[in-house]
Write a protein that holds these residues in place. Structure first.
Motif, PDB file in Angstrom:
ATOM      1  N   ASN A   1       0.779  -1.092  -0.150  1.00  0.00           N
ATOM      2  CA  ASN A   1      -0.085   0.045   0.079  1.00  0.00           C
ATOM      3  C   ASN A   1       0.942   1.401   0.076  1.00  0.00           C
ATOM      4  N   LEU A   2       2.037   0.990   0.584  1.00  0.00           N
ATOM      5  CA  LEU A   2       2.920   2.320   0.470  1.00  0.00           C
ATOM      6  C   LEU A   2       3.413   2.823  -0.918  1.00  0.00           C
TER       7      LEU A   2
ATOM      8  N   MET B   1       1.384   3.542  -3.204  1.00  0.00           N
ATOM      9  CA  MET B   1       0.427   4.764  -3.686  1.00  0.00           C
ATOM     10  C   MET B   1       0.574   5.834  -2.901  1.00  0.00           C
ATOM     11  N   ASP B   2       1.705   5.931  -2.091  1.00  0.00           N
ATOM     12  CA  ASP B   2       1.994   7.077  -1.541  1.00  0.00           C
ATOM     13  C   ASP B   2       3.632   7.439  -1.645  1.00  0.00           C
TER      14      ASP B   2
ATOM     15  N   GLU C   1       5.216   9.271  -4.018  1.00  0.00           N
ATOM     16  CA  GLU C   1       5.508  10.731  -4.119  1.00  0.00           C
ATOM     17  C   GLU C   1       5.929  11.418  -2.857  1.00  0.00           C
ATOM     18  N   SER C   2       4.847  11.221  -1.944  1.00  0.00           N
ATOM     19  CA  SER C   2       5.009  11.813  -0.494  1.00  0.00           C
ATOM     20  C   SER C   2       5.794  11.314   0.359  1.00  0.00           C
ATOM     21  N   ILE C   3       6.199  10.016   0.175  1.00  0.00           N
ATOM     22  CA  ILE C   3       7.459   9.589   0.962  1.00  0.00           C
ATOM     23  C   ILE C   3       8.527  10.017   0.267  1.00  0.00           C
TER      24      ILE C   3
ATOM     25  N   LEU D   1       4.758  10.751   5.341  1.00  0.00           N
ATOM     26  CA  LEU D   1       3.720   9.516   5.096  1.00  0.00           C
ATOM     27  C   LEU D   1       2.493   9.970   5.633  1.00  0.00           C
ATOM     28  N   VAL D   2       1.468  10.081   4.717  1.00  0.00           N
ATOM     29  CA  VAL D   2       0.161  10.893   4.666  1.00  0.00           C
ATOM     30  C   VAL D   2      -0.919   9.638   5.095  1.00  0.00           C
ATOM     31  N   THR D   3      -1.746   9.966   5.963  1.00  0.00           N
ATOM     32  CA  THR D   3      -2.823   9.021   6.306  1.00  0.00           C
ATOM     33  C   THR D   3      -3.926   9.705   7.216  1.00  0.00           C
TER      34      THR D   3
ATOM     35  N   VAL E   1      -9.514  13.665   2.545  1.00  0.00           N
ATOM     36  CA  VAL E   1      -9.431  12.616   1.974  1.00  0.00           C
ATOM     37  C   VAL E   1     -10.529  12.574   0.752  1.00  0.00           C
TER      38      VAL E   1
ATOM     39  N   THR F   1      -9.766  15.283  -1.864  1.00  0.00           N
ATOM     40  CA  THR F   1      -8.823  14.786  -2.868  1.00  0.00           C
ATOM     41  C   THR F   1      -9.282  13.619  -3.945  1.00  0.00           C
TER      42      THR F   1
END
Length: 286
Positions: free
Chosen positions: A148-149, A151-152, A154-156, A161-163, A233, A236
């Motif tokens: 699942n990481l 999917m994130d 670009e942010s990482i 780490l956005v949630t 969320v 977005t």
């Protein structure tokens, strides 16, 4: 032994297919377009065309199976929960029509709530449908996928780490290849019968704050956890053109786990799997 494998190109299914081949079995890969299967595995397996939302194709593709690994695919063009329910009815009918004796289903933690967990409600409906099929069924209640990481990313890369999850709530995090190992063992074994639930929890429960610390160590740059609101969320996802039902399916998965959930399957030696996030991240994310 003829074993059918759904989503044979997926994060879990590809590993299930390989493990069965290595066990000396010639599995049957079940997918929409058999021509897209990688050549290196294709020569070791049989294939059948299967569209989970087409009842006739599910029956035809699963004919003659002794065991089935079922993954209910996510629909991107309609209400995901309704699509899971459609697929659930199709697989139940196919299991009954073909007399398939054993099914291993890739479910999720939270499915035991049955309602209020977004898209996972569709997996709960699939559990109930398979329970009514007459087959022996194992439901794999999987933790939060390491993948699942992806999917994130670009942010990482940008250090966040956005949630919408509570940053300090521990959750089971698991490598897809570990889920595949549990699934393959169940599929190959004839020693179990009836209905069972098998948690697949990875080596430890981790909060998003702990995950950010692990990513910082593994990737060599600071990664900070950032909690956003459910409204953010929704905004977005809506801006990406998703329908209200699709947005609800995603948002409520987090809400249902975050706000009122106690896992039915406690962590134990039977549910723990070996792959640690730090090593996985160094290999797959760095």
């Amino acid at each position: 032994m003829t074993i059918g494998v759904m989503t044979p190109k997926g994060h879990v299914g590809a590993h299930v297919l390989r493990l069965l081949v290595q066990a000396g079995v010639r599995p049957r890969a079940l997918l929409r377009d058999p021509g897209t299967l990688d050549a290196d595995i294709a020569e070791h397996v049989d294939t059948a065309v299967l569209d989970a939302w087409d009842a006739a194709s599910v029956v035809d593709a699963t004919s003659g199976l002794e065991a089935l690994y079922w993954v209910s695919p996510t629909a991107t063009d309609r209400d995901p929960v309704e699509a899971h329910m459609n697929a659930a009815g199709n697989v139940r009918a196919a299991v009954q029509a073909n007399g398939i004796p054993r099914v291993v289903f890739q479910s999720s933690g939270g499915a035991e709530k049955r309602h209020g967990v977004g898209e996972i409600d569709g997996l709960a409906a699939t559990e109930l449908a398979l329970d009514e099929s007459g087959a022996s069924v194992t439901h794999l209640r999987c933790g939060y996928f390491f993948t699942n990481l992806f999917m994130d990313l670009e942010s990482i890369r940008d250090g966040a780490l956005v949630t919408a999850m509570d940053l300090d709530r521990p959750l089971p995090w698991v490598a897809p290849e570990d889920i595949a190992a549990v699934a393959a063992v169940r599929l190959l074994s004839r020693s179990w019968a009836g209905r069972s639930v098998q948690g697949v929890h990875g080596p430890e429960d981790l909060s998003f704050r702990q995950v950010a610390e692990i990513l910082t160590d593994a990737l060599g740059h600071a990664v900070e956890p950032k909690q956003i609101s459910d409204a953010e969320v929704r905004s977005t996802l809506t801006s990406l053109g998703m329908s209200e039902s699709q947005v609800d399916a995603i948002v409520m998965m987090t809400v249902g786990i975050r706000d009122d959930y106690t896992p039915e399957d406690p962590r134990s030696v039977a549910t723990a799997t070996p792959t640690a996030l730090k090593g996985w991240a160094a290999t797959h994310l760095a």
